[in-house]
Design a protein around this motif. Structure first.
Motif, PDB file in Angstrom:
ATOM      1  N   LYS A   1       1.089  -1.022   0.285  1.00 17.64           N
ATOM      2  CA  LYS A   1       0.617  -0.038   0.301  1.00 17.64           C
ATOM      3  C   LYS A   1       0.745   1.369   0.065  1.00 17.64           C
ATOM      4  CE  LYS A   1      -3.044   3.147   1.172  1.00 17.64           C
ATOM      5  NZ  LYS A   1      -3.456   4.525  -0.067  1.00 17.64           N
ATOM      6  N   VAL A   2       1.619   1.483   0.789  1.00 18.75           N
ATOM      7  CA  VAL A   2       2.464   2.468   1.300  1.00 18.75           C
ATOM      8  C   VAL A   2       3.832   2.299  -0.101  1.00 18.75           C
ATOM      9  CG1 VAL A   2       4.332   4.490   2.700  1.00 18.75           C
ATOM     10  CG2 VAL A   2       1.890   2.431   3.807  1.00 18.75           C
ATOM     11  N   GLY A   3       4.414   1.428   0.002  1.00 21.43           N
ATOM     12  CA  GLY A   3       5.271   1.801  -0.708  1.00 21.43           C
ATOM     13  C   GLY A   3       5.319   1.825  -2.292  1.00 21.43           C
ATOM     14  N   ILE A   4       3.900   1.342  -2.575  1.00 18.21           N
ATOM     15  CA  ILE A   4       3.947   0.707  -4.171  1.00 18.21           C
ATOM     16  C   ILE A   4       3.130   1.615  -4.872  1.00 18.21           C
ATOM     17  CG2 ILE A   4       4.081  -0.492  -5.870  1.00 18.21           C
ATOM     18  CD1 ILE A   4       5.400  -3.350  -3.974  1.00 18.21           C
ATOM     19  N   ALA A   5       2.083   1.540  -3.988  1.00 22.23           N
ATOM     20  CA  ALA A   5       0.713   1.778  -4.721  1.00 22.23           C
ATOM     21  C   ALA A   5       0.252   3.429  -4.518  1.00 22.23           C
ATOM     22  CB  ALA A   5      -0.746   0.970  -3.922  1.00 22.23           C
ATOM     23  N   ASP A   6       0.742   3.965  -3.042  1.00 23.32           N
ATOM     24  CA  ASP A   6       1.263   5.125  -3.030  1.00 23.32           C
ATOM     25  C   ASP A   6       1.837   5.983  -3.407  1.00 23.32           C
ATOM     26  OD1 ASP A   6      -1.155   4.951  -1.772  1.00 23.32           O
ATOM     27  OD2 ASP A   6      -0.928   5.326   0.030  1.00 23.32           O
ATOM     28  N   GLY A   7       3.272   4.713  -2.533  1.00 23.55           N
ATOM     29  CA  GLY A   7       4.353   6.129  -3.281  1.00 23.55           C
ATOM     30  C   GLY A   7       4.953   5.925  -4.970  1.00 23.55           C
ATOM     31  N   MET A   8       5.033   4.966  -5.765  1.00 23.00           N
ATOM     32  CA  MET A   8       4.888   4.469  -6.813  1.00 23.00           C
ATOM     33  C   MET A   8       4.197   5.108  -8.029  1.00 23.00           C
ATOM     34  SD  MET A   8       8.123   1.268  -6.500  1.00 23.00           S
ATOM     35  CE  MET A   8       8.787   2.149  -8.043  1.00 23.00           C
ATOM     36  N   LEU A   9       2.655   4.799  -7.341  1.00 27.47           N
ATOM     37  CA  LEU A   9       1.544   5.140  -8.794  1.00 27.47           C
ATOM     38  C   LEU A   9       0.566   5.171  -8.357  1.00 27.47           C
ATOM     39  CD1 LEU A   9       1.037   1.214  -8.751  1.00 27.47           C
ATOM     40  CD2 LEU A   9       3.021   2.240 -10.089  1.00 27.47           C
TER      41      LEU A   9
ATOM     42  N   ALA B   1       0.400   5.465 -19.916  1.00 31.63           N
ATOM     43  CA  ALA B   1       1.290   4.462 -18.803  1.00 31.63           C
ATOM     44  C   ALA B   1       0.088   4.979 -17.362  1.00 31.63           C
ATOM     45  CB  ALA B   1       2.520   6.518 -18.763  1.00 31.63           C
ATOM     46  N   GLY B   2      -0.499   6.289 -17.719  1.00 31.62           N
ATOM     47  CA  GLY B   2      -1.598   6.690 -16.212  1.00 31.62           C
ATOM     48  C   GLY B   2      -2.399   4.706 -15.783  1.00 31.62           C
TER      49      GLY B   2
ATOM     50  N   ASP C   1       8.768   8.630 -14.864  1.00 32.73           N
ATOM     51  CA  ASP C   1       6.743   8.542 -13.624  1.00 32.73           C
ATOM     52  C   ASP C   1       7.060   6.921 -15.122  1.00 32.73           C
ATOM     53  OD1 ASP C   1       7.135  10.392 -12.510  1.00 32.73           O
ATOM     54  OD2 ASP C   1       6.282  12.115 -13.635  1.00 32.73           O
ATOM     55  N   MET C   2       7.295   7.693 -16.566  1.00 34.09           N
ATOM     56  CA  MET C   2       6.832   6.119 -17.153  1.00 34.09           C
ATOM     57  C   MET C   2       7.707   5.230 -16.905  1.00 34.09           C
ATOM     58  SD  MET C   2       5.299   7.414 -20.398  1.00 34.09           S
ATOM     59  CE  MET C   2       5.081   9.136 -20.593  1.00 34.09           C
ATOM     60  N   TYR C   3       9.238   5.214 -16.896  1.00 34.96           N
ATOM     61  CA  TYR C   3      10.082   4.278 -16.423  1.00 34.96           C
ATOM     62  C   TYR C   3       9.349   3.474 -15.355  1.00 34.96           C
ATOM     63  CZ  TYR C   3      13.662   5.606 -19.837  1.00 34.96           C
ATOM     64  OH  TYR C   3      14.152   5.502 -21.238  1.00 34.96           O
TER      65      TYR C   3
ATOM     66  N   VAL D   1       6.532   3.366 -13.975  1.00 39.02           N
ATOM     67  CA  VAL D   1       5.139   2.430 -14.230  1.00 39.02           C
ATOM     68  C   VAL D   1       6.127   1.334 -14.630  1.00 39.02           C
ATOM     69  CG1 VAL D   1       3.217   2.386 -15.303  1.00 39.02           C
ATOM     70  CG2 VAL D   1       3.212   4.635 -14.422  1.00 39.02           C
ATOM     71  N   PHE D   2       6.451   1.242 -16.186  1.00 46.28           N
ATOM     72  CA  PHE D   2       7.233   0.939 -17.010  1.00 46.28           C
ATOM     73  C   PHE D   2       7.653  -0.167 -16.281  1.00 46.28           C
ATOM     74  CE2 PHE D   2      10.224  -1.419 -19.313  1.00 46.28           C
ATOM     75  CZ  PHE D   2       9.914  -2.579 -20.374  1.00 46.28           C
ATOM     76  N   VAL D   3       8.530   0.369 -14.938  1.00 46.66           N
ATOM     77  CA  VAL D   3       9.300  -1.503 -14.716  1.00 46.66           C
ATOM     78  C   VAL D   3       8.213  -2.177 -13.177  1.00 46.66           C
ATOM     79  CG1 VAL D   3      11.350  -1.498 -12.609  1.00 46.66           C
ATOM     80  CG2 VAL D   3      11.395   0.000 -14.127  1.00 46.66           C
ATOM     81  N   VAL D   4       7.380  -0.909 -12.798  1.00 44.23           N
ATOM     82  CA  VAL D   4       6.348  -1.164 -11.891  1.00 44.23           C
ATOM     83  C   VAL D   4       5.694  -2.477 -12.200  1.00 44.23           C
ATOM     84  CG1 VAL D   4       4.070  -0.856 -10.090  1.00 44.23           C
ATOM     85  CG2 VAL D   4       6.540   0.030 -10.124  1.00 44.23           C
ATOM     86  N   THR D   5       5.012  -2.570 -13.719  1.00 46.17           N
ATOM     87  CA  THR D   5       4.443  -3.583 -14.163  1.00 46.17           C
ATOM     88  C   THR D   5       4.707  -4.500 -14.774  1.00 46.17           C
ATOM     89  OG1 THR D   5       2.782  -1.272 -15.586  1.00 46.17           O
ATOM     90  CG2 THR D   5       2.825  -3.485 -16.117  1.00 46.17           C
ATOM     91  N   VAL D   6       6.207  -3.853 -15.520  1.00 49.32           N
ATOM     92  CA  VAL D   6       7.242  -5.571 -15.791  1.00 49.32           C
ATOM     93  C   VAL D   6       7.184  -6.594 -13.938  1.00 49.32           C
ATOM     94  CG1 VAL D   6       8.824  -6.292 -16.744  1.00 49.32           C
ATOM     95  CG2 VAL D   6       7.906  -4.937 -17.889  1.00 49.32           C
ATOM     96  N   ALA D   7       7.220  -6.058 -13.057  1.00 48.60           N
ATOM     97  CA  ALA D   7       8.106  -6.566 -12.292  1.00 48.60           C
ATOM     98  C   ALA D   7       6.385  -7.391 -11.578  1.00 48.60           C
ATOM     99  CB  ALA D   7       7.973  -5.938 -10.580  1.00 48.60           C
ATOM    100  N   LEU D   8       5.311  -6.651 -11.928  1.00 47.22           N
ATOM    101  CA  LEU D   8       4.494  -6.839 -11.473  1.00 47.22           C
ATOM    102  C   LEU D   8       3.666  -8.330 -12.162  1.00 47.22           C
ATOM    103  CD1 LEU D   8       1.781  -7.315  -9.253  1.00 47.22           C
ATOM    104  CD2 LEU D   8       0.709  -4.993 -11.389  1.00 47.22           C
ATOM    105  N   LEU D   9       3.622  -7.811 -13.163  1.00 50.58           N
ATOM    106  CA  LEU D   9       3.066  -9.177 -14.015  1.00 50.58           C
ATOM    107  C   LEU D   9       4.475 -10.162 -13.985  1.00 50.58           C
ATOM    108  CD1 LEU D   9       1.946  -7.135 -17.190  1.00 50.58           C
ATOM    109  CD2 LEU D   9       1.030  -7.816 -15.404  1.00 50.58           C
ATOM    110  N   GLY D  10       5.704 -10.143 -14.158  1.00 45.12           N
ATOM    111  CA  GLY D  10       6.342 -11.197 -13.966  1.00 45.12           C
ATOM    112  C   GLY D  10       6.671 -12.068 -12.337  1.00 45.12           C
ATOM    113  N   CYS D  11       5.799 -11.598 -11.963  1.00 41.02           N
ATOM    114  CA  CYS D  11       5.758 -11.607 -10.054  1.00 41.02           C
ATOM    115  C   CYS D  11       4.513 -12.538  -9.760  1.00 41.02           C
ATOM    116  CB  CYS D  11       6.116 -10.669  -9.297  1.00 41.02           C
ATOM    117  SG  CYS D  11       5.509 -11.062  -7.001  1.00 41.02           S
ATOM    118  N   HIS D  12       3.851 -12.583 -10.306  1.00 42.67           N
ATOM    119  CA  HIS D  12       2.003 -12.718 -10.230  1.00 42.67           C
ATOM    120  C   HIS D  12       2.246 -14.538 -11.385  1.00 42.67           C
ATOM    121  CE1 HIS D  12      -1.143 -10.375  -8.894  1.00 42.67           C
ATOM    122  NE2 HIS D  12       0.454  -9.928  -8.215  1.00 42.67           N
TER     123      HIS D  12
END
Length: 492
Positions: A204-212, A233-234, A431-433, A435-446
């Protein structure tokens, strides 16, 4: 009170201290009940009265249902419970929405009507605890669960603070029996619970609020067309934000309950690794999707009344599921899109003669199913491709879920596909980078974790590596805890 606040840390410390004192089990349950009311009253103390009303009505109605044999009287008691609970939900959540649409209809008919201004405040978590109490009354009516004779245990079931305001939506058979015998966390449960609480807060704090959140809020708040990269990106930022925010809350709730010795059901199982929409709903907000299945889809007839009725039942279920999220036509559209996607998926599944053979799901609305025929390459690659396509379509539906109105949603969709030509970029490159990094990491982790449990993986991880990861999450929480913003699903 929110989990992501220092006030809650102090509150939880006091609750854990009282829960581990050498007191009687009844005294400990009273402590938990008082703590739960206090936890809820921090938002708006008068709304505790709604909790009491729902608790008393459903408790007495269920006791009467258990004694009554006359079917007409039993139906009357059920209607009473439904009227009270759905009446409160309808007034507080949908009163303004219904009035606005009524005025709009009158306007179309040439009638001008100005209703009195009504400032209705939405009670936090009313959709969640309403569905929870409804499941109890309905299960008692169907004689699937015996009426609870202890008002203390039933009150605690309704108000148990870890999951009170945003789930998981717990069935009576999952929680009430746990209140019958003393529960106190073992050392292993305490460690697991604190780890899950830390992980949930980090999400919640580190990723949802802090990065996205900043990127998502800025894009969905722009009143003009955007460059396609900005629009995507949005939308991707919100796709990640809503998962990390809501799954973060559920993870915190499960962890807090575990610290007290109680078990809550899973609410998320890596939904962005879903292959198809039925698989998505098997993994996303599981306690809501199974509630809709058991108390709405199946009673409507499910898939037992022919193909046409099955598609209609799917659509009704998802439309009401969308409306459950909020009094806004965008939520209805969001639910309708999910209903259409589920129907198309089922259409493919029901025509096996036209498609290459693939494993099929069991015949329910919330099950795993393949959305399209297998691509003639390796099975793992084709499944991953289908998962990416599912994520792509899910992200499109989030546009309506997040947008404040239909116009914003359509403007954003047109921008995403370049229908409205815009040359100037709105977002900064960083900001683009991000979102891209978090999205790739999220999909890979899932994808890697789609059939695994985070607790099981943590227990197999070397202690020193797990400790480093845990310490890193705590450090991020300390450094990024700038505010105590509410979780997204508190508004539902």
């Amino acid at each position: 009170m929110v989990f992501n606040s220092y006030t809650f840390i102090v509150f939880l410390g006091v609750v854990l201290l009282l829960h581990n004192l050498p007191l009687s089990w009844k005294a400990k349950k009273v402590n938990l009940l008082v703590a739960s009311y206090l936890f809820y009253a921090v938002w708006n103390p008068p709304f505790v009265l709604l909790l009491w009303l729902s608790t008393v009505v459903d408790y007495l109605a269920a006791l009467a249902l258990g004694r009554e044999e006359n079917q007409y009287k039993r139906k009357g008691l059920l209607v009473l419970s439904l009227a009270v609970n759905l009446g409160m939900l309808g007034y507080f959540k949908y009163g303004g929405f219904l009035m606005d649409n009524f005025v709009a209809l009158l306007s179309l008919a040439g009638v001008t009507y100005q209703p009195p201004q009504a400032d209705i405040i939405l009670p936090v978590g009313i959709s969640f605890y309403t569905f929870q109490t409804l499941s109890y009354t309905l299960d008692v009516y169907r004689r699937k669960f015996a009426p609870e004779k202890s008002l203390l245990d039933f009150s605690l079931f309704v108000t148990f603070f870890p999951q009170l305001v945003a789930g998981p939506i717990v069935r009576p058979g999952e929680l009430i029996p746990q209140f019958k015998v003393p529960h106190q966390a073992t050392q292993t449960q305490m460690i697991r619970g604190l780890f899950l609480l830390t992980l949930g807060l980090f999400m919640k704090v580190g990723i949802a609020d802090g990065m996205l959140s900043e990127t998502a809020d800025s894009i969905f708040g722009v009143p003009f067309p955007l460059h396609p990269l900005d629009a995507w990106a949005g939308v991707l930022a919100f796709s990640g934000q809503i998962f990390f925010d809501f799954a973060g809350y559920s993870t915190c709730a499960i962890g807090v309950a575990l610290c007290l010795g109680f078990i809550l059901p899973d609410n998320f199982r890596y939904p962005y690794a879903a292959i198809g929409f039925s698989d998505f709903w098997r993994r996303w907000h599981i306690t809501l999707s199974t509630w809709l299945r058991d108390y709405l889809y199946i009673p409507l007839g499910g898939n037992r009344l022919g193909a046409t009725r099955t598609y209609l039942n799917l659509m009704i279920t998802m439309l009401l599921g969308g409306l459950w999220h909020g009094a806004n036509w965008n939520f209805v559209i969001w639910g309708a899109l999910h209903g259409v996607f589920l129907g198309v998926e089922r259409l493919f599944r029901d025509r096996p003669a036209r498609l290459p053979e693939m494993p099929l799901a069991t015949d329910t609305v919330i099950t795993q199913a393949s959305m399209l025929p297998a691509i003639p390459i390796s099975r793992s690659v084709s499944r991953f491709g289908l998962a990416l396509m599912t994520f792509f379509l899910i992200s499109l539906t989030w546009v309506f879920f997040r947008s404040p109105d239909f116009g914003t949603a359509m403007r954003l969709l047109l921008s995403m596909f370049g229908v409205i030509p815009v040359q100037i970029k709105f977002l900064a490159t960083i900001d683009m980078y991000k979102v891209f990094v978090v999205t790739v990491a999220l999909l890979g982790c899932h994808w890697l974790m789609r059939d695994k449990s985070v607790v099981a993986v943590a227990e197999r991880t070397p202690w020193w590596l797990l400790g480093l990861g845990w310490a890193a999450m705590l450090l991020v929480l300390v450094l990024t805890q700038k505010s105590t913003g509410s979780f997204i699903y508190f508004q539902f």
